[in-house]
Design a protein around this motif. Structure first.
Motif, mmCIF file in Angstrom:
data_model
loop_
_atom_site.group_PDB
_atom_site.id
_atom_site.type_symbol
_atom_site.label_atom_id
_atom_site.label_comp_id
_atom_site.label_asym_id
_atom_site.label_seq_id
_atom_site.Cartn_x
_atom_site.Cartn_y
_atom_site.Cartn_z
ATOM 1 N N ALA A 16 37.916 43.894 49.594
ATOM 2 C CA ALA A 16 38.233 44.904 50.056
ATOM 3 C C ALA A 16 39.807 44.608 50.014
ATOM 4 C CB ALA A 16 38.074 45.326 51.302
ATOM 5 N N THR A 17 40.349 43.734 50.311
ATOM 6 C CA THR A 17 41.903 43.094 50.257
ATOM 7 C C THR A 17 42.437 42.971 48.786
ATOM 8 O OG1 THR A 17 41.676 41.820 52.176
ATOM 9 C CG2 THR A 17 43.363 41.320 50.767
ATOM 10 N N THR A 18 41.388 42.528 47.756
ATOM 11 C CA THR A 18 41.701 42.584 46.547
ATOM 12 C C THR A 18 41.753 43.817 45.850
ATOM 13 O OG1 THR A 18 40.777 40.395 46.333
ATOM 14 C CG2 THR A 18 41.246 41.407 44.336
ATOM 15 N N PHE A 19 40.809 44.794 46.024
ATOM 16 C CA PHE A 19 40.745 46.184 45.692
ATOM 17 C C PHE A 19 41.970 46.832 46.173
ATOM 18 C CE2 PHE A 19 39.470 50.602 45.720
ATOM 19 C CZ PHE A 19 38.571 50.742 44.727
ATOM 20 N N SER A 20 42.532 47.038 47.343
ATOM 21 C CA SER A 20 43.601 47.295 47.782
ATOM 22 C C SER A 20 44.845 46.975 47.072
ATOM 23 C CB SER A 20 43.922 47.379 49.417
ATOM 24 O OG SER A 20 43.922 46.019 49.815
ATOM 25 N N LEU A 46 41.519 50.642 32.033
ATOM 26 C CA LEU A 46 39.936 50.492 31.793
ATOM 27 C C LEU A 46 39.465 49.165 32.533
ATOM 28 C CD1 LEU A 46 39.137 51.850 28.452
ATOM 29 C CD2 LEU A 46 38.624 52.504 30.655
ATOM 30 N N CYS A 47 40.543 48.007 32.349
ATOM 31 C CA CYS A 47 40.096 46.682 32.914
ATOM 32 C C CYS A 47 40.163 46.801 34.432
ATOM 33 C CB CYS A 47 41.213 45.686 32.443
ATOM 34 S SG CYS A 47 40.644 45.297 30.471
ATOM 35 N N ALA A 48 41.296 47.343 34.816
ATOM 36 C CA ALA A 48 41.408 47.773 36.399
ATOM 37 C C ALA A 48 40.273 48.373 36.772
ATOM 38 C CB ALA A 48 42.560 48.368 36.409
ATOM 39 N N LEU A 49 39.763 49.412 36.247
ATOM 40 C CA LEU A 49 38.573 50.284 36.893
ATOM 41 C C LEU A 49 37.236 49.417 36.655
ATOM 42 C CD1 LEU A 49 39.369 53.637 35.169
ATOM 43 C CD2 LEU A 49 39.661 53.131 37.554
ATOM 44 N N GLY A 50 37.255 48.684 35.871
ATOM 45 C CA GLY A 50 36.009 47.833 35.645
ATOM 46 C C GLY A 50 36.247 46.864 36.875
ATOM 47 N N GLY A 51 37.281 46.203 37.111
ATOM 48 C CA GLY A 51 37.230 45.194 38.325
ATOM 49 C C GLY A 51 37.168 45.896 39.574
ATOM 50 N N PHE A 52 37.627 47.139 39.680
ATOM 51 C CA PHE A 52 37.591 47.937 40.982
ATOM 52 C C PHE A 52 35.854 48.245 41.119
ATOM 53 C CE2 PHE A 52 42.194 49.755 40.119
ATOM 54 C CZ PHE A 52 42.583 48.646 40.906
ATOM 55 N N ALA A 53 35.250 48.497 40.003
ATOM 56 C CA ALA A 53 33.812 48.807 40.279
ATOM 57 C C ALA A 53 33.321 47.550 40.759
ATOM 58 C CB ALA A 53 33.274 49.423 39.020
ATOM 59 N N CYS A 54 33.540 46.437 40.198
ATOM 60 C CA CYS A 54 32.791 45.063 40.689
ATOM 61 C C CYS A 54 33.213 44.781 42.041
ATOM 62 C CB CYS A 54 33.310 44.083 39.783
ATOM 63 S SG CYS A 54 32.746 43.996 37.993
ATOM 64 N N LEU A 55 34.336 44.920 42.373
ATOM 65 C CA LEU A 55 34.834 44.585 43.863
ATOM 66 C C LEU A 55 34.170 45.927 44.669
ATOM 67 C CD1 LEU A 55 38.569 44.134 43.129
ATOM 68 C CD2 LEU A 55 36.887 42.352 43.659
ATOM 69 N N GLY A 56 34.128 46.760 44.477
ATOM 70 C CA GLY A 56 33.384 48.064 45.218
ATOM 71 C C GLY A 56 31.885 47.659 45.408
ATOM 72 N N LEU A 57 31.328 46.984 44.549
ATOM 73 C CA LEU A 57 29.854 46.694 44.726
ATOM 74 C C LEU A 57 29.660 45.318 45.555
ATOM 75 C CD1 LEU A 57 28.492 47.579 41.048
ATOM 76 C CD2 LEU A 57 27.890 48.638 43.247
ATOM 77 N N LEU A 81 29.895 38.985 41.221
ATOM 78 C CA LEU A 81 30.790 40.462 41.148
ATOM 79 C C LEU A 81 32.160 40.317 41.655
ATOM 80 C CD1 LEU A 81 27.991 43.093 42.123
ATOM 81 C CD2 LEU A 81 29.105 42.962 40.154
ATOM 82 N N PHE A 82 32.598 39.509 42.598
ATOM 83 C CA PHE A 82 33.690 39.328 43.066
ATOM 84 C C PHE A 82 34.760 38.558 42.107
ATOM 85 C CE2 PHE A 82 36.769 36.594 45.535
ATOM 86 C CZ PHE A 82 37.650 37.599 45.946
ATOM 87 N N LEU A 83 34.059 37.565 41.429
ATOM 88 C CA LEU A 83 34.736 36.716 40.474
ATOM 89 C C LEU A 83 35.146 37.429 39.346
ATOM 90 C CD1 LEU A 83 35.771 34.072 39.451
ATOM 91 C CD2 LEU A 83 33.623 33.703 38.601
ATOM 92 N N ALA A 84 34.195 38.197 38.727
ATOM 93 C CA ALA A 84 34.376 39.327 37.560
ATOM 94 C C ALA A 84 35.319 40.360 38.040
ATOM 95 C CB ALA A 84 33.011 39.956 37.402
ATOM 96 N N GLY A 85 35.520 40.978 39.370
ATOM 97 C CA GLY A 85 36.290 42.020 39.783
ATOM 98 C C GLY A 85 37.750 41.170 39.652
ATOM 99 N N VAL A 86 37.944 40.272 40.420
ATOM 100 C CA VAL A 86 39.224 39.291 40.472
ATOM 101 C C VAL A 86 39.738 39.033 39.197
ATOM 102 C CG1 VAL A 86 40.609 37.626 41.307
ATOM 103 C CG2 VAL A 86 38.900 38.713 42.828
#
Length: 101
Positions: A16-20, A46-57, A81-86
């Motif tokens: 949630a912190t990384t997402f925000s 697109l990379c940011a949205l992919g990261g947000f999707a991973c972090l949201g899951l 998923l966290f690692l992929a999102g970050v």
């Protein structure tokens, strides 16, 4: 082997912190500017949205039901998923900084 106590909470709050922070940076970067977008701009978003999707899951995968209490398959998937999102967020931030220089 069960996950340490508090790992689900830690993963969820870290995602949630990384997402925000990613959302704040994307807004600061200028996603709302009226200038026409280039290919690199679209790649950043697109990379940011992919990261947000991973972090949201991450919280959803970390808290999913498992067969037994000692099975931590959901937490392992959430960690990946966290690692992929970050990584995706950092790649998009790095790309946006490099293309503006």
């Amino acid at each position: 082997m069960p996950s340490p106590t508090g790992s689900v909470v830690a993963l969820s709050s870290a995602s949630a912190t990384t997402f925000s922070i990613g959302i704040v940076y994307l807004g600061y970067w200028g996603i709302h500017e009226p200038a026409p977008w280039k290919f690199t701009d679209a790649l950043v978003v697109l990379c940011a949205l992919g990261g947000f999707a991973c972090l949201g899951l991450v919280p959803w995968m970390a808290t999913r039901p498992v067969e037994s209490e000692s099975n931590d398959a959901g937490v392992r998937v959430a960690r990946r998923l966290f690692l992929a999102g970050v990584c995706a967020i950092w790649f998009s931030v790095s790309l946006s900084v490099l293309m503006s220089a």
